[in-house]
Design a protein around this motif. Structure first.
Motif, short mmCIF file in Angstrom:
data_model
loop_
_atom_site.label_atom_id
_atom_site.label_comp_id
_atom_site.label_asym_id
_atom_site.label_seq_id
_atom_site.Cartn_x
_atom_site.Cartn_y
_atom_site.Cartn_z
N LEU A 184 0.81 -1.21 0.00
CA LEU A 184 0.00 0.00 0.00
C LEU A 184 0.85 1.27 0.00
O LEU A 184 1.99 1.26 0.46
CB LEU A 184 -0.93 0.01 1.22
CG LEU A 184 -1.84 -1.20 1.42
CD1 LEU A 184 -2.78 -0.95 2.60
CD2 LEU A 184 -2.63 -1.52 0.16
N GLY A 185 0.23 2.34 -0.48
CA GLY A 185 0.87 3.66 -0.43
C GLY A 185 0.29 4.48 0.70
O GLY A 185 0.25 5.72 0.63
N CYS A 186 -0.15 3.82 1.76
CA CYS A 186 -0.72 4.45 2.95
C CYS A 186 -0.50 3.49 4.11
O CYS A 186 0.11 2.43 3.93
CB CYS A 186 -2.21 4.73 2.75
SG CYS A 186 -3.19 3.27 2.35
N GLY A 187 -0.99 3.83 5.29
CA GLY A 187 -0.87 2.93 6.42
C GLY A 187 -1.66 1.65 6.19
O GLY A 187 -2.70 1.67 5.51
N VAL A 188 -1.20 0.54 6.77
CA VAL A 188 -1.88 -0.74 6.55
C VAL A 188 -3.24 -0.79 7.23
O VAL A 188 -4.04 -1.70 6.96
CB VAL A 188 -1.02 -1.93 7.03
CG1 VAL A 188 0.21 -2.09 6.18
CG2 VAL A 188 -0.64 -1.78 8.51
N ASP A 189 -3.52 0.16 8.11
CA ASP A 189 -4.83 0.20 8.76
C ASP A 189 -5.88 0.90 7.91
O ASP A 189 -7.06 0.95 8.27
CB ASP A 189 -4.72 0.91 10.12
CG ASP A 189 -4.17 2.34 9.99
OD1 ASP A 189 -3.34 2.57 9.09
OD2 ASP A 189 -4.57 3.21 10.78
N ILE A 190 -5.45 1.44 6.77
CA ILE A 190 -6.36 2.16 5.87
C ILE A 190 -6.58 1.33 4.61
O ILE A 190 -5.61 0.88 3.98
CB ILE A 190 -5.78 3.54 5.51
CG1 ILE A 190 -5.67 4.41 6.77
CG2 ILE A 190 -6.64 4.23 4.45
CD1 ILE A 190 -4.95 5.72 6.54
N HIS A 237 -1.37 9.36 -0.64
CA HIS A 237 -0.95 10.62 -1.27
C HIS A 237 -0.23 10.28 -2.56
O HIS A 237 0.47 9.26 -2.64
CB HIS A 237 -0.02 11.41 -0.32
CG HIS A 237 0.24 12.81 -0.79
ND1 HIS A 237 1.22 13.10 -1.71
CD2 HIS A 237 -0.38 13.99 -0.48
CE1 HIS A 237 1.23 14.41 -1.94
NE2 HIS A 237 0.27 14.96 -1.21
N ALA A 238 -0.40 11.12 -3.57
CA ALA A 238 0.19 10.84 -4.89
C ALA A 238 1.69 10.58 -4.81
O ALA A 238 2.23 9.73 -5.52
CB ALA A 238 -0.09 12.00 -5.84
N SER A 239 2.38 11.29 -3.90
CA SER A 239 3.83 11.14 -3.79
C SER A 239 4.24 9.80 -3.19
O SER A 239 5.40 9.39 -3.31
CB SER A 239 4.42 12.27 -2.94
OG SER A 239 3.91 12.20 -1.61
N HIS A 240 3.30 9.11 -2.54
CA HIS A 240 3.64 7.83 -1.90
C HIS A 240 3.73 6.67 -2.90
O HIS A 240 4.42 5.69 -2.64
CB HIS A 240 2.58 7.46 -0.86
CG HIS A 240 2.52 8.41 0.29
ND1 HIS A 240 1.51 8.35 1.24
CD2 HIS A 240 3.31 9.44 0.66
CE1 HIS A 240 1.70 9.30 2.14
NE2 HIS A 240 2.78 9.98 1.79
N PHE A 241 3.04 6.79 -4.03
CA PHE A 241 2.89 5.62 -4.88
C PHE A 241 4.14 5.24 -5.68
O PHE A 241 4.43 4.05 -5.83
CB PHE A 241 1.67 5.77 -5.78
CG PHE A 241 0.38 5.70 -4.98
CD1 PHE A 241 -0.13 4.48 -4.59
CD2 PHE A 241 -0.26 6.86 -4.58
CE1 PHE A 241 -1.28 4.41 -3.81
CE2 PHE A 241 -1.41 6.79 -3.81
CZ PHE A 241 -1.93 5.57 -3.43
N PRO A 242 4.93 6.19 -6.18
CA PRO A 242 6.20 5.77 -6.80
C PRO A 242 7.09 5.03 -5.81
O PRO A 242 7.75 4.05 -6.17
CB PRO A 242 6.82 7.10 -7.25
CG PRO A 242 5.66 8.01 -7.45
CD PRO A 242 4.69 7.64 -6.37
N ALA A 243 7.11 5.50 -4.54
CA ALA A 243 7.91 4.82 -3.52
C ALA A 243 7.32 3.45 -3.22
O ALA A 243 8.05 2.45 -3.04
CB ALA A 243 7.96 5.67 -2.24
N ARG A 244 5.99 3.37 -3.17
CA ARG A 244 5.31 2.09 -2.96
C ARG A 244 5.67 1.09 -4.06
O ARG A 244 5.90 -0.10 -3.80
CB ARG A 244 3.80 2.34 -2.92
CG ARG A 244 2.90 1.11 -2.68
CD ARG A 244 2.60 0.31 -3.94
NE ARG A 244 2.01 1.03 -5.02
CZ ARG A 244 0.72 1.06 -5.32
NH1 ARG A 244 -0.13 0.42 -4.57
NH2 ARG A 244 0.30 1.73 -6.39
N ASN A 245 5.74 1.59 -5.30
CA ASN A 245 5.97 0.71 -6.45
C ASN A 245 7.33 0.04 -6.42
O ASN A 245 7.50 -1.08 -6.90
CB ASN A 245 5.78 1.49 -7.75
CG ASN A 245 4.34 1.92 -7.95
OD1 ASN A 245 3.43 1.43 -7.29
ND2 ASN A 245 4.12 2.83 -8.87
#
Length: 376
Positions: free
Chosen positions: A175-181, A211-219
């Protein structure tokens, strides 16, 4: 709890970014020295800005250690596990990428490190062909014992996870957010199934919203967890192609599913193949890339069983009446309109409607919006 509280603390400073977090670890050697470092010492580190220093200092109040202890107990009550990069359970492949997360938050059970893993990704906007392919690959590979990794996004990601859990296999959602979400929110039921058949992971602390900025890092974590990255569908400017670049930087093998040249969702995947990506025309192609056929006799037998089942499934005449087969043979994995089926079979609409309903109940046909049909 066996948790390195200072590694946990460092992970909560996610606004630094993983590269800065790893830079600090490299400089100080151990995380507790970062926690107790003075501003003057932090300024001596090349690449660490005043804004970074402010983030670090703000993240450690006078009662911060007590607060950390309380947060860790809260995680335990929520069923969330923090796995430090230094912990033996941290995925070995992920630890080897250029900028690994300093830790992972996890709900569920992280599958064994020695099991083969394949990342299946693609665009949120996709065709029925892409959705069907992602689900079929997830199903077939999971049955073989391969862990399916993806991002639980709408479209291709969700269908790859769904294929894995439907087959009783293992899967990891990053996920690109907390695992609780749960993001997207409509995937809550799927998320609950994933947790029972693997885990949901993130480098972001609980409570952190998408957040949009989280997803490249998530990938980079999606590709970093796996030996092979498979792109099912991607448009010419799809964000999925960023993950491909990250996978190549990490030394991962990249595969792409060939698509219809007139389909805008296949432009990116067809371009990848032209640039040297391996075509993934079946799950056997992916298994070959993984070299699982050479790992053990057990795996060879399982793969052979899958191949035999696929061959049988392509000849379902023993379960289909002759008049049903006439309609079934017209269908493909690309959607076909009801009127076109009538024309190709030269039959009455009432007859075709009855046969399609029967085939759908038997599990051979899927009905789509707009009176369109595909093979299952």
């Amino acid at each position: 709890m066996g948790v390195d509280i200072f590694m946990y603390w460092l992970s909560t400073l996610y606004k630094l970014g993983s590269r800065k977090q790893n830079l600090l670890l490299e400089y100080f050697g151990v995380p507790h020295k970062i926690f107790f470092a003075e501003a003057e010492e932090l300024r001596m580190i090349s690449g660490i800005t005043e804004h970074n220093i402010h983030t670090i200092l703000k993240g450690r109040g006078s009662n911060q250690i007590d607060q950390i202890d309380q947060e860790l107990h809260m995680l335990e009550r929520m069923g969330i596990r923090f796995i430090s990069k230094n912990h033996h359970d941290f995925p070995k492949l992920l630890k080897e990428i250029p900028d690994p997360p300093v830790g992972l938050y996890s709900i569920g059970t992280l599958p064994p490190a020695n099991m083969p893993k394949v990342s299946i990704i693609g665009s949120r906007r996709c065709s029925e062909y892409g959705l069907t392919t992602a689900q079929r690959f997830g199903d077939a590979l999971a049955k073989q014992g391969t862990i399916i990794v993806s991002g639980m996004a709408r479209g291709i990601d969700s269908m790859a996870h769904r294929g894995a859990v439907d087959s009783g296999g293992l899967t990891i959602a990053v996920l690109g957010c907390g695992v609780d979400i749960c993001y997207p929110a409509e995937n809550r039921a799927l998320r609950d199934r994933i947790i029972k058949c693997g885990c949901v992971v993130s480098e972001y602390p609980p409570g952190i919203t998408p957040h949009a900025s989280h997803f490249p890092a998530r990938n980079r974590i999606i590709s970093g967890l796996s030996q092979v990255l498979v792109v099912v569908e991607a448009g010419k400017k799809s964000g999925t192609l960023i993950t491909v670049d990250q996978a190549l930087e990490q030394g991962r093998d990249v595969m792409a599913v060939p698509g219809n040249i007139t389909n805008k969702y296949s432009v990116g995947t067809n371009d990848l193949i032209k640039q040297g990506a391996y075509p993934a025309c079946s799950h056997d192609d992916i298994l070959h890339m993984l070299n699982t056929s050479n790992t053990s006799n057990r795996v060879v037998n399982v793969v052979n069983d899958i191949v035999k089942k696929d061959k049988i499934s392509k000849k379902p005449t023993c379960h289909i009446a002759p008049e049903e087969k006439l309609v079934y043979d017209v269908l493909d994995f690309e959607p076909i309109a009801f009127d076109e089926i009538i024309i190709k079979t030269n039959s009455q609409p009432q007859t075709i409607q009855y046969i399609l309903t029967t085939l759908e109940l038997k599990g051979y046909v899927q009905k789509l919006p707009g009176m369109r049909y595909t093979r299952r």
